[in-house]
Design a protein around this motif. Structure first.
Motif, mmCIF file in Angstrom:
data_model
loop_
_atom_site.group_PDB
_atom_site.id
_atom_site.type_symbol
_atom_site.label_atom_id
_atom_site.label_comp_id
_atom_site.label_asym_id
_atom_site.label_seq_id
_atom_site.Cartn_x
_atom_site.Cartn_y
_atom_site.Cartn_z
ATOM 1 N N LYS A 205 38.195 135.627 57.196
ATOM 2 C CA LYS A 205 37.148 136.481 57.753
ATOM 3 C C LYS A 205 36.259 137.027 56.653
ATOM 4 O O LYS A 205 36.718 137.352 55.565
ATOM 5 C CB LYS A 205 37.780 137.649 58.520
ATOM 6 C CG LYS A 205 38.621 137.205 59.699
ATOM 7 C CD LYS A 205 39.232 138.401 60.391
ATOM 8 C CE LYS A 205 40.107 137.968 61.553
ATOM 9 N NZ LYS A 205 40.691 139.117 62.253
ATOM 10 N N ALA A 206 34.989 137.133 56.972
ATOM 11 C CA ALA A 206 34.016 137.741 56.067
ATOM 12 C C ALA A 206 33.040 138.531 56.922
ATOM 13 O O ALA A 206 32.802 138.207 58.086
ATOM 14 C CB ALA A 206 33.273 136.676 55.274
ATOM 15 N N MET A 207 32.481 139.584 56.327
ATOM 16 C CA MET A 207 31.489 140.390 57.020
ATOM 17 C C MET A 207 30.233 140.444 56.154
ATOM 18 O O MET A 207 30.315 140.609 54.933
ATOM 19 C CB MET A 207 32.000 141.804 57.257
ATOM 20 C CG MET A 207 31.057 142.628 58.118
ATOM 21 S SD MET A 207 31.713 144.265 58.467
ATOM 22 C CE MET A 207 31.122 145.121 57.027
ATOM 23 N N LEU A 208 29.069 140.292 56.768
ATOM 24 C CA LEU A 208 27.797 140.362 56.075
ATOM 25 C C LEU A 208 27.068 141.624 56.516
ATOM 26 O O LEU A 208 27.058 141.965 57.703
ATOM 27 C CB LEU A 208 26.959 139.131 56.406
ATOM 28 C CG LEU A 208 25.619 139.009 55.710
ATOM 29 C CD1 LEU A 208 25.362 137.560 55.353
ATOM 30 C CD2 LEU A 208 24.493 139.562 56.531
ATOM 31 N N TYR B 73 10.836 139.936 53.504
ATOM 32 C CA TYR B 73 12.163 140.542 53.603
ATOM 33 C C TYR B 73 12.932 140.292 52.318
ATOM 34 O O TYR B 73 12.919 139.187 51.781
ATOM 35 C CB TYR B 73 12.955 139.946 54.770
ATOM 36 C CG TYR B 73 12.460 140.391 56.117
ATOM 37 C CD1 TYR B 73 12.603 141.714 56.517
ATOM 38 C CD2 TYR B 73 11.875 139.489 56.991
ATOM 39 C CE1 TYR B 73 12.161 142.130 57.760
ATOM 40 C CE2 TYR B 73 11.427 139.892 58.229
ATOM 41 C CZ TYR B 73 11.568 141.216 58.613
ATOM 42 O OH TYR B 73 11.137 141.630 59.833
ATOM 43 N N THR B 74 13.631 141.301 51.849
ATOM 44 C CA THR B 74 14.513 141.097 50.710
ATOM 45 C C THR B 74 15.675 140.217 51.156
ATOM 46 O O THR B 74 16.101 140.271 52.311
ATOM 47 C CB THR B 74 15.015 142.428 50.130
ATOM 48 O OG1 THR B 74 15.846 142.148 49.017
ATOM 49 C CG2 THR B 74 15.812 143.219 51.130
ATOM 50 N N LYS B 75 16.152 139.404 50.265
ATOM 51 C CA LYS B 75 17.254 138.494 50.584
ATOM 52 C C LYS B 75 18.600 139.077 50.174
ATOM 53 O O LYS B 75 19.630 138.485 50.413
ATOM 54 C CB LYS B 75 17.034 137.155 49.874
ATOM 55 C CG LYS B 75 15.632 136.571 50.058
ATOM 56 C CD LYS B 75 15.549 135.584 51.168
ATOM 57 C CE LYS B 75 14.145 135.114 51.424
ATOM 58 N NZ LYS B 75 13.747 133.883 50.848
ATOM 59 N N ASN B 76 18.580 140.238 49.529
ATOM 60 C CA ASN B 76 19.825 140.848 49.046
ATOM 61 C C ASN B 76 20.676 141.326 50.214
ATOM 62 O O ASN B 76 20.164 141.909 51.171
ATOM 63 C CB ASN B 76 19.523 142.017 48.117
ATOM 64 C CG ASN B 76 18.789 141.599 46.862
ATOM 65 O OD1 ASN B 76 18.355 140.457 46.726
ATOM 66 N ND2 ASN B 76 18.639 142.530 45.948
ATOM 67 N N HIS B 77 21.969 141.086 50.093
ATOM 68 C CA HIS B 77 22.904 141.524 51.122
ATOM 69 C C HIS B 77 24.292 141.650 50.513
ATOM 70 O O HIS B 77 24.521 141.261 49.373
ATOM 71 C CB HIS B 77 22.904 140.559 52.323
ATOM 72 C CG HIS B 77 23.201 139.137 51.972
ATOM 73 N ND1 HIS B 77 22.268 138.281 51.416
ATOM 74 C CD2 HIS B 77 24.324 138.407 52.099
ATOM 75 C CE1 HIS B 77 22.809 137.095 51.225
ATOM 76 N NE2 HIS B 77 24.073 137.141 51.626
ATOM 77 N N THR B 78 25.202 142.186 51.293
ATOM 78 C CA THR B 78 26.569 142.399 50.837
ATOM 79 C C THR B 78 27.519 141.597 51.701
ATOM 80 O O THR B 78 27.419 141.611 52.928
ATOM 81 C CB THR B 78 26.938 143.902 50.921
ATOM 82 O OG1 THR B 78 26.000 144.640 50.144
ATOM 83 C CG2 THR B 78 28.343 144.157 50.418
ATOM 84 N N GLY C 159 40.231 144.082 52.217
ATOM 85 C CA GLY C 159 41.147 144.290 51.105
ATOM 86 C C GLY C 159 40.644 143.796 49.756
ATOM 87 O O GLY C 159 41.391 143.794 48.784
ATOM 88 N N LYS C 160 39.380 143.364 49.682
ATOM 89 C CA LYS C 160 38.827 142.835 48.436
ATOM 90 C C LYS C 160 37.516 143.546 48.124
ATOM 91 O O LYS C 160 36.903 144.145 48.992
ATOM 92 C CB LYS C 160 38.574 141.331 48.571
ATOM 93 C CG LYS C 160 39.827 140.545 48.874
ATOM 94 C CD LYS C 160 39.526 139.101 49.156
ATOM 95 C CE LYS C 160 40.789 138.384 49.607
ATOM 96 N NZ LYS C 160 40.536 137.057 50.101
ATOM 97 N N SER C 161 37.081 143.432 46.885
ATOM 98 C CA SER C 161 35.828 144.072 46.505
ATOM 99 C C SER C 161 34.643 143.345 47.147
ATOM 100 O O SER C 161 34.693 142.142 47.402
ATOM 101 C CB SER C 161 35.675 144.119 44.983
ATOM 102 O OG SER C 161 35.724 142.819 44.452
ATOM 103 N N ASP C 162 33.591 144.110 47.400
ATOM 104 C CA ASP C 162 32.373 143.539 47.986
ATOM 105 C C ASP C 162 31.686 142.620 46.992
ATOM 106 O O ASP C 162 31.840 142.746 45.782
ATOM 107 C CB ASP C 162 31.404 144.648 48.387
ATOM 108 C CG ASP C 162 31.879 145.440 49.598
ATOM 109 O OD1 ASP C 162 32.847 145.012 50.252
ATOM 110 O OD2 ASP C 162 31.260 146.484 49.869
#
Length: 158
Positions: free
Chosen positions: A8-11, A23-28, A33-36
């Motif tokens: 699983k991953a979340m954007l 639009y800026t393309k930057n995202h997280t 349980g892991k660092s972003d």
């Protein structure tokens, strides 16, 4: 019966137009349980060149998975791998419509072992590692290998 494993991953992205009104393309990207991981588009596609991009992540996934598969097959043959490096190159082609795809990735693993009698086997095991690599098996482009095997001494103490 195949075993299934879920990942699983979340954007997370927030609207923030830049000076060119794009639009800026930057995202997280977040993983439980892991660092972003801060991500953007590649510089060629108007992204932030100081951040990783999806192309970096695909290439890094492929070389990391190949190395882990390679270490696994080496362990089956009692090969003592002392060091492993890779300088992979991925070729992405785009068309006039703006679409694109990777057409090949060329891995250049350099492996150091302690037994000179195993060099030929070590070089051959890259093909077996490629056959086992989850990421390579998921790609629809060529994954090529130009491997180098060196003999050295393990400088760490057990």
């Amino acid at each position: 019966m195949p075993l299934k494993h879920l990942f699983k991953a979340m954007l997370n992205w927030q609207s923030n137009k830049n000076a060119e009104k794009r639009y800026t393309k930057n995202h997280t990207l977040s993983f439980e349980g892991k660092s972003d991981l801060q991500v953007s588009a590649a510089k060629a596609f108007k992204g932030d060149p100081s951040l990783h991009n999806p192309e970096d992540l695909l290439l890094s996934s492929l070389i990391s998975c190949h190395m882990m598969s390679f270490l696994y097959v080496c362990s089956l043959h009692q090969i003592n791998v002392i060091a492993y490096t890779d300088n992979a190159i991925g070729t992405l082609e785009t068309d006039e419509k703006g679409s694109g795809r990777f057409v090949e990735v060329h891995l250049h693993p350099v492996v150091t072992i302690d037994n000179p009698e195993q060099i030929e086997l070590v070089n051959a095991l890259h093909q077996k590692a490629n056959e086992l690599c989850f990421i390579a098996n998921s790609c629809n482009f060529k994954v090529l290998h130009t491997a180098t095997c060196n003999v050295g001494k393990n400088l760490t103490r057990s």
